[in-house]
Design an enzyme around this catalytic site. Structure first.
Site, PDB file in Angstrom:
ATOM      1  N   HIS A  38      69.062  70.997  42.178  1.00 63.01           N
ATOM      2  CA  HIS A  38      69.342  71.537  43.512  1.00 63.01           C
ATOM      3  C   HIS A  38      68.346  72.627  43.888  1.00 63.01           C
ATOM      4  O   HIS A  38      67.848  72.690  45.010  1.00 63.01           O
ATOM      5  CB  HIS A  38      70.761  72.136  43.544  1.00 63.01           C
ATOM      6  CG  HIS A  38      71.807  71.131  43.899  1.00 63.01           C
ATOM      7  ND1 HIS A  38      73.153  71.399  43.806  1.00 63.01           N
ATOM      8  CD2 HIS A  38      71.723  69.862  44.353  1.00 63.01           C
ATOM      9  CE1 HIS A  38      73.830  70.331  44.186  1.00 63.01           C
ATOM     10  NE2 HIS A  38      72.988  69.386  44.514  1.00 63.01           N
TER      11      HIS A  38
ATOM     12  N   ARG B 124      62.934  60.113  52.626  1.00 66.71           N
ATOM     13  CA  ARG B 124      63.888  59.881  51.533  1.00 66.71           C
ATOM     14  C   ARG B 124      65.313  59.923  52.091  1.00 66.71           C
ATOM     15  O   ARG B 124      65.889  61.000  52.240  1.00 66.71           O
ATOM     16  CB  ARG B 124      63.701  60.935  50.452  1.00 66.71           C
ATOM     17  CG  ARG B 124      62.296  60.956  49.852  1.00 66.71           C
ATOM     18  CD  ARG B 124      62.163  62.070  48.817  1.00 66.71           C
ATOM     19  NE  ARG B 124      60.844  62.088  48.202  1.00 66.71           N
ATOM     20  CZ  ARG B 124      59.825  62.815  48.633  1.00 66.71           C
ATOM     21  NH1 ARG B 124      59.963  63.573  49.710  1.00 66.71           N
ATOM     22  NH2 ARG B 124      58.665  62.784  48.009  1.00 66.71           N
TER      23      ARG B 124
ATOM     24  N   ARG C 253      62.840  54.839  53.725  1.00 67.12           N
ATOM     25  CA  ARG C 253      63.127  54.080  52.508  1.00 67.12           C
ATOM     26  C   ARG C 253      64.629  53.862  52.401  1.00 67.12           C
ATOM     27  O   ARG C 253      65.414  54.804  52.570  1.00 67.12           O
ATOM     28  CB  ARG C 253      62.620  54.850  51.284  1.00 67.12           C
ATOM     29  CG  ARG C 253      62.881  54.148  49.959  1.00 67.12           C
ATOM     30  CD  ARG C 253      62.246  54.891  48.799  1.00 67.12           C
ATOM     31  NE  ARG C 253      62.848  56.202  48.570  1.00 67.12           N
ATOM     32  CZ  ARG C 253      62.358  57.112  47.733  1.00 67.12           C
ATOM     33  NH1 ARG C 253      61.242  56.851  47.070  1.00 67.12           N
ATOM     34  NH2 ARG C 253      62.956  58.277  47.566  1.00 67.12           N
TER      35      ARG C 253
ATOM     36  N   GLU D 212      56.251  49.890  42.705  1.00 67.75           N
ATOM     37  CA  GLU D 212      56.536  50.992  41.780  1.00 67.75           C
ATOM     38  C   GLU D 212      56.633  50.540  40.335  1.00 67.75           C
ATOM     39  O   GLU D 212      56.640  51.377  39.430  1.00 67.75           O
ATOM     40  CB  GLU D 212      57.866  51.668  42.144  1.00 67.75           C
ATOM     41  CG  GLU D 212      57.912  52.253  43.543  1.00 67.75           C
ATOM     42  CD  GLU D 212      59.307  52.750  43.881  1.00 67.75           C
ATOM     43  OE1 GLU D 212      59.554  53.947  43.675  1.00 67.75           O
ATOM     44  OE2 GLU D 212      60.138  51.943  44.333  1.00 67.75           O
TER      45      GLU D 212
ATOM     46  N   ASN E  62      54.100  57.811  41.691  1.00 68.32           N
ATOM     47  CA  ASN E  62      54.848  58.596  40.699  1.00 68.32           C
ATOM     48  C   ASN E  62      55.542  57.661  39.713  1.00 68.32           C
ATOM     49  O   ASN E  62      55.378  57.768  38.503  1.00 68.32           O
ATOM     50  CB  ASN E  62      55.893  59.483  41.375  1.00 68.32           C
ATOM     51  CG  ASN E  62      55.290  60.422  42.400  1.00 68.32           C
ATOM     52  OD1 ASN E  62      54.081  60.491  42.535  1.00 68.32           O
ATOM     53  ND2 ASN E  62      56.122  61.133  43.121  1.00 68.32           N
TER      54      ASN E  62
ATOM     55  N   ARG F 159      58.046  61.473  33.461  1.00 68.37           N
ATOM     56  CA  ARG F 159      57.235  62.552  34.030  1.00 68.37           C
ATOM     57  C   ARG F 159      57.984  63.874  34.137  1.00 68.37           C
ATOM     58  O   ARG F 159      57.393  64.919  34.365  1.00 68.37           O
ATOM     59  CB  ARG F 159      56.697  62.137  35.408  1.00 68.37           C
ATOM     60  CG  ARG F 159      57.768  61.845  36.428  1.00 68.37           C
ATOM     61  CD  ARG F 159      57.164  61.184  37.657  1.00 68.37           C
ATOM     62  NE  ARG F 159      56.184  62.030  38.288  1.00 68.37           N
ATOM     63  CZ  ARG F 159      56.489  62.947  39.204  1.00 68.37           C
ATOM     64  NH1 ARG F 159      57.724  63.123  39.584  1.00 68.37           N
ATOM     65  NH2 ARG F 159      55.550  63.669  39.747  1.00 68.37           N
TER      66      ARG F 159
END
Length: 758
Positions: free
Chosen positions: A366, A473, A509, A607, A630, A641
């Site tokens: 958060h 997002r 997305r 991805e 990513n 990652r």
């Protein structure tokens, strides 16, 4: 075996409690000698500045030799153990060709020798040795015990070493500077300031049991404490209201919900009714909730344990009438804590807060979401940081690379001040740059878009000259609620984004949960969430969620017509067929309701490696492909990652990643369809040069990096970019790719905006 584990646990606890490194080493040699029944135990630590192993503690040899006796890295049995990086077990040490005798230690009487390396994160820190007069080999059990002890103590010694290093002193008493601690990037940017360590306001673990007679009075005391914390939360929320939008402020609702009777209240009151005083009742309820959340595999849900602990500590503080001390915050304040919580942000005046450092947490916490929204450079997951000793120290926080420096030298401070100044100058020249198109010196047009998820991103994106949104997002509005948002609620949220950027395109997305993103009200518990039920896999299994979201997007675009829809985590043609079927069904339903909207372009995110190898088939089915570098890097290299232990292995300029991107670009070019990149790689100016050279049609990035990318691409020709791409595609090492690329750009006089890729 059980006895050995108990011994290990006891020794590690004692060493952890030591006040400094010499004390820790003294405890190690005393306890190991006792447990193994040997005559000598010693620790030699390796000093990388001198390249020598120094005797730092011993029990059995001459203590006057401590700090005096040292061996070169290739000298003696100690150097032999360090070089081999494995145990050396000798019956007659003096007979070994590498044996080196030091009269000042008095070790000529000891024949048997067992040495094991102390290794932390691949670095040989030293050697742990036991010796005995009798000529015999130590047993396999002895060797196993010492190896296990060494592995356990490596981290403890590293922590003790770091504790001294942050104060500017090495373990040998020498002055050290530029001590670096590695974490994971939380929010981009660089900050230089003074550390303010925020410790929990109360320690639940130290609360004792206590029987009470007056249940009603105790429950009233608990009720008052809850109300006091609730008022605090509301005040903190109000204090941050000017900086944050509705979605971010909703994070405070999580805290307020926990304080309700239905959450913690009833459970605590039930224990009080059984005769337990409020503090211990709170302790037990909080511990039970925390244990449940910390046991969860899902990273997002594990983060909620932090929020529960924070609430518990705050309520306890009022029960103890401890309150909070009044602090004077420095002008350049860097907030440091074991677990930074959203509520802590509001306690520092916003004009003074320049950076955040958290020992625990990830880029999904958060606090990381809030830090990105507020533009505060942040590093998370700095697991080796001795945070409790850092109050008042000068720190450098590098949120771009996930690094924290303490006791910085003049040279390092100068380097980062220059970076801060360059960032400021780039920002100041932004108005002029933001109005100019991104065109190379030989006339190639390169559209630059942004990645967003919060309304707070909008103004920053438009100020920096964004020409569209390559990734919105949609999971953020889902993450800040305690239930699935309705179609109408989603429509309002999406409309705000589409209107804010109109007439520029906005690529939304579809809901991408699972992996490192989860919803508290829709938990996904899996052994390996990154290879599990996530992205399109979830929404295809729940078409009701996908259809509601798609209808909300379509209705939100009425009259604006700037919507694009993108499908995440695609690994097969079949998934695209299913998703397109649902999108067309939602479109028909919207038309039937009388909403007049055109069918938006639909694209697929590349991805996973499977999608790379099916790029030619996938691009025929949709309007565009967008590469999420990513996740693609993560899956190609099999590296998490967000894990600081393997962060060095994650590198977006890895040859495998570059060749995969070339393959995707070729598929798009042959099909006559656009290719975009919406991962962090697009926001790295040097990497952006390579992506442009590959034939990428759109680069979408964090708004913070857009000016740097635009500046660099406007200074270079497409011809030079293609020459650079050809040069690095022949290299086999990601760090060699990066250094070659950076050197070439610096030779062109374009080095001022370069950042280290990860």
């Amino acid at each position: 075996m059980l006895n050995m584990l108990n011994t290990l646990r006891r020794v590690v606890q004692e060493v952890n409690a030591a006040r400094d490194l010499p004390s820790a080493l003294d405890i190690i040699v005393q306890r190991v000698r006792e447990e193994m029944g040997t005559e000598v135990c010693s620790v030699y630590l390796f000093n990388p500045d001198t390249g020598r192993y120094v005797l730092m503690a011993t029990e059995g040899l001459n203590k006057a030799a401590v700090g005096v006796v040292s061996l070169a890295s290739n000298e003696g049995l100690i150097g032999f153990v360090g070089a081999r990086e494995e145990p050396v077990n000798l019956e007659d040490a003096a007979a070994h060709p590498r044996f080196r005798y030091f009269a000042e230690t008095g070790e000529e009487r000891y024949a048997s020798f067992l040495g094991v390396p102390i290794i932390h994160h691949r670095r040989v820190m030293g050697v742990l040795v036991v010796q005995q007069k009798a000529r015999r080999q130590f047993s396999e059990g002895d060797e196993a015990f010492l190896v296990t002890m060494s592995a356990q103590l490596a981290g403890v010694i590293a922590h003790a070493e770091a504790t001294g290093a942050i104060r500017g002193l090495g373990w040998g008493g020498e002055v050290v500077q530029d001590t670096r601690f590695d974490g994971v990037p939380g929010a981009p940017g660089v900050a230089i300031g003074q550390a303010v360590v925020m410790l929990p306001p109360a320690d639940l673990g130290s609360v004792p049991d206590r029987h009470i007679e007056d249940v009603e009075a105790e429950q009233q005391l608990f009720r008052e404490a809850r109300e006091a914390v609730r008022d605090d939360m509301l005040q903190l929320s109000d204090k941050l209201a000017s900086q944050l939008r509705r979605e971010e402020l909703a994070l405070f609702d999580v805290y307020l919900m926990m304080l309700d009777d239905a959450a913690l209240g009833n459970e605590v009151n039930a224990l009080i009714a059984g005769g337990q005083w409020a503090q211990a009742a709170l302790r037990d309820v909080i511990a039970a909730h925390v244990a449940r959340f910390e046991a969860m595999e899902d990273s997002y849900l594990r983060e909620r344990a932090t929020d529960i602990k924070d609430i518990g500590r705050r309520v306890l503080a009022f029960l103890q009438e401890a309150g909070r001390e009044q602090r004077v915050y420095p002008e350049q304040c860097i907030l440091v804590s074991e677990e930074i919580t959203p509520a802590m942000l509001g306690e520092v005046p916003k004009e003074k807060l320049v950076g955040l450092v958290s020992v625990m947490g990830s880029g999904n916490s958060h606090v990381a979401i809030l830090a990105r929204a507020m533009g505060i450079p942040t590093v998370m997951g700095v697991v080796d940081l001795p945070y409790s000793r850092m109050d008042g120290l000068e720190l450098i926080v590098d949120g771009n690379h996930g690094e924290v420096y303490s006791n910085p030298s003049q040279e390092l401070r100068k380097h980062y001040l220059e970076l801060v100044q360059e960032e400021r100058e780039l920002s100041q020249g932004l108005e002029e740059l933001s109005e100019l198109p991104c065109v190379t010196v030989d006339g190639h047009r390169m559209p630059l878009w942004v990645n967003t998820g919060l309304l707070a991103d909008v103004a920053r994106s438009l100020d920096r000259g964004a020409e569209g949104v390559g990734l919105y997002r949609t999971e953020v509005p889902f993450m800040v609620q305690d239930r699935f948002p309705s179609e109408k609620e989603q429509q309002i949220t999406y409309r705000e984004q589409l209107e804010a950027f109109h007439p520029l395109p906005v690529t939304m997305r579809s809901l991408d949960i699972g992996g490192d993103k989860a919803l508290s009200y829709f938990p996904i518990k899996e052994d390996n969430p990154f290879l599990g039920w996530r992205g399109i896999r979830v929404t295809l299994d729940h078409p009701e969620i996908f259809l509601v979201q798609t209808r909300a997007m379509l209705k939100a675009s009425q009259g604006l017509n700037n919507l694009r829809i993108m499908l995440p985590m695609i690994s097969s043609v079949y998934e695209v067929e299913e998703a397109l079927h649902l999108i067309h069904r939602a479109y028909s339903e919207v038309l039937d309701e009388g909403v007049d909207v055109p069918m938006p372009p639909v694209g697929v995110m590349i991805e996973v490696p499977a999608a790379v190898y099916q790029a030619r088939e996938l691009v025929q089915m949709v309007d565009f492909l967008s590469v999420g570098t990513n996740d693609l890097t993560q899956y190609l290299l099999a590296v998490d990652r967000n894990n600081p232990r393997v962060a060095d292995l994650y590198h977006s300029l890895h040859p495998a990643v570059l060749h995969a991107l070339v393959r995707i670009a070729s598929a798009c070019r042959d099909a006559g369809k656009p290719m975009s990149v919406c991962g962090e790689m697009a926001g790295d100016p040097a990497a952006a040069v390579l992506l442009m050279a590959m034939g990428c049609d759109v680069l979408s990035m964090n708004a913070t990096n857009l000016p740097k990318v635009k500046w660099l691409l406007r200074q270079i020709s497409l011809t030079d970019a293609k020459a650079l791409l050809d040069e690095v595609l022949g290299l086999d090492n990601p760090y060699l790719v990066q250094s070659s690329l950076h050197m070439a750009l610096k030779r062109m006089g374009l080095g001022k905006v370069l950042i280290q890729s990860r």
